[in-house]
Design a protein around this motif. Structure first.
Motif, mmCIF file in Angstrom:
data_model
loop_
_atom_site.group_PDB
_atom_site.id
_atom_site.type_symbol
_atom_site.label_atom_id
_atom_site.label_comp_id
_atom_site.label_asym_id
_atom_site.label_seq_id
_atom_site.Cartn_x
_atom_site.Cartn_y
_atom_site.Cartn_z
ATOM 1 N N PRO A 288 34.398 13.639 32.162
ATOM 2 C CA PRO A 288 35.468 12.755 32.654
ATOM 3 C C PRO A 288 35.369 12.455 34.150
ATOM 4 N N SER A 289 35.934 11.321 34.534
ATOM 5 C CA SER A 289 36.120 11.026 35.955
ATOM 6 C C SER A 289 37.497 11.557 36.336
ATOM 7 N N VAL B 105 40.445 12.205 39.472
ATOM 8 C CA VAL B 105 40.945 11.870 40.813
ATOM 9 C C VAL B 105 41.978 12.919 41.206
ATOM 10 N N LYS C 187 32.766 20.783 37.775
ATOM 11 C CA LYS C 187 31.751 19.726 37.913
ATOM 12 C C LYS C 187 30.359 20.344 37.889
ATOM 13 N N GLU D 290 32.661 12.848 37.538
ATOM 14 C CA GLU D 290 32.913 12.262 38.858
ATOM 15 C C GLU D 290 34.180 12.895 39.416
ATOM 16 N N ILE E 112 36.764 12.458 42.560
ATOM 17 C CA ILE E 112 37.240 11.739 43.743
ATOM 18 C C ILE E 112 38.441 12.501 44.310
ATOM 19 N N LEU F 77 40.587 1.221 43.211
ATOM 20 C CA LEU F 77 39.743 2.129 42.421
ATOM 21 C C LEU F 77 39.796 1.716 40.946
ATOM 22 N N LYS G 38 40.367 5.689 36.103
ATOM 23 C CA LYS G 38 39.626 6.928 35.821
ATOM 24 C C LYS G 38 40.273 7.641 34.625
ATOM 25 N N ASP G 39 39.660 8.758 34.207
ATOM 26 C CA ASP G 39 40.184 9.458 33.023
ATOM 27 C C ASP G 39 41.369 10.367 33.351
ATOM 28 N N TYR H 208 44.019 12.082 36.346
ATOM 29 C CA TYR H 208 44.616 12.040 37.686
ATOM 30 C C TYR H 208 45.416 13.323 37.910
ATOM 31 N N LYS I 224 43.092 2.868 28.171
ATOM 32 C CA LYS I 224 42.172 4.004 28.237
ATOM 33 C C LYS I 224 42.949 5.286 27.915
ATOM 34 N N ILE J 175 43.878 8.066 29.194
ATOM 35 C CA ILE J 175 43.994 8.799 30.462
ATOM 36 C C ILE J 175 44.979 9.961 30.314
#
Ligand SMILES: C[S@@+](CC[C@H](N)C(=O)[O-])C[C@H]1O[C@@H](n2cnc3c(N)ncnc32)[C@H](O)[C@@H]1O
Length: 266
Positions: free
Chosen positions: A28-29, A31, A48, A55, A57, A90, A93-94, A96, A123, A125
């Motif tokens: 997953p991405s 944030v 990670k 990813e 962030i 941005l 993302k997946d 937050y 998505k 999320i």
């Protein structure tokens, strides 16, 4: 603030829940909004490295040396500015993790940006939010009051603090940073922001774990793993014992602050 180190306050304490839900995704991405000393960031970096996050962030307007070093070492993708400057630019993302500025204006707009982007994409999320319980559930605090448009900012104090059973502020309460002088009412606090943002789109469900200032988990009703996520949170959500323990630790901490204030004054 006396005895500050005694009080659990990082989102890292919810990490077993967060990790299990992140584990439902493939690379997953993620944030993270608001990293402070990097206590949760460190756990995310570890995931990670293990190949469980693709990813990472990190949005933090005042990055510590440790956060900057992680950025230089390419362990995180650091955005050293405020969430509302980064999120609109941005892609969605997946996952937050929202723990930045604990006030209505910021949290409401963070969610509106994410929900807005997900309106057409739909998505799967998930959004984790901290401070959905006392004291910032129904009361704004501001890291930098000047960054909030004046018409969206409550009257605030930096000298006084908050205690249970008082909607105002008192000397010697929990504080020392800019906080709204009154609790409650419209557009005040993190939980109020979440409720308002969700009520305006009706596609998201909200779960609340009422310990360590409160973890909120927001999941779209269409999420492919909705029932798995619900099962991870169920033992902790709306749990009477957690609520009681939280109340007890807050009462003890406030008593410590009261006594310290009294000693300093006399
Ligand atoms: C409570 S701390 C975060 C703690 C951290 N998430 C943890 O679990 O240990 C809040 C952080 O948010 C940052 N912050 C304040 N306003 C912000 C904003 N508008 N956007 C992003 N971060 C913000 C602060 O600088 C601070 O480091």
């Amino acid at each position: 603030m006396p005895g500050e180190g005694l009080l659990l306050n990082s989102m890292k304490h919810f990490f077993p829940i967060i990790r299990e839900i992140i584990g439902l995704y493939r690379l997953p991405s993620v944030v993270e909004i608001g990293a402070d000393k990097g206590e949760t960031t460190m756990l995310l970096i570890y995931e990670k490295k293990k190949g469980n996050i693709g990813e990472l962030i990190v949005i933090e307007p005042f990055p510590s040396e440790r956060i900057s070093a992680w950025s230089e070492g390419k362990e995180i993708d650091l955005r050293p500015t405020r969430s509302l400057e980064v999120l609109p630019r941005l892609p969605l993302k997946d996952v937050y993790i929202i723990d930045g500025d604990h006030n209505y204006y910021t949290v409401y707009h963070e969610l509106k940006v994410i929900f807005g982007k997900n309106k057409t994409e739909r998505k799967d999320i998930v959004i984790f939010c901290h401070d959905v319980c006392w004291p910032w559930d129904r009361r704004d605090m501001y890291y930098d009051p000047e960054s909030i448009p004046v018409e969206h900012r409550h009257r605030y104090t930096t000298e006084m603090g908050v205690v249970l059973h008082d909607e105002g502020v008192v000397p010697g309460g929990f504080g020392g940073f800019p906080i709204a002088v009154r609790r409650g009412g419209p557009k005040n606090g993190v939980l109020t922001a979440i409720e308002d943002a969700i009520s305006e789109c009706d596609d998201y469900r909200f779960f609340k774990v009422e310990g360590i200032f409160g973890l909120g988990v927001i999941v779209p009703s269409w999420h492919r793993d909705f029932s798995k996520i619900e099962a991870v949170i169920a033992p902790f959500a709306d749990n009477y014992l957690i609520r009681k323990l939280e109340r007890n630790r807050v009462e003890i901490y406030l008593e410590l602050l009261r006594v310290c204030h009294h000693v300093v004054k006399s």
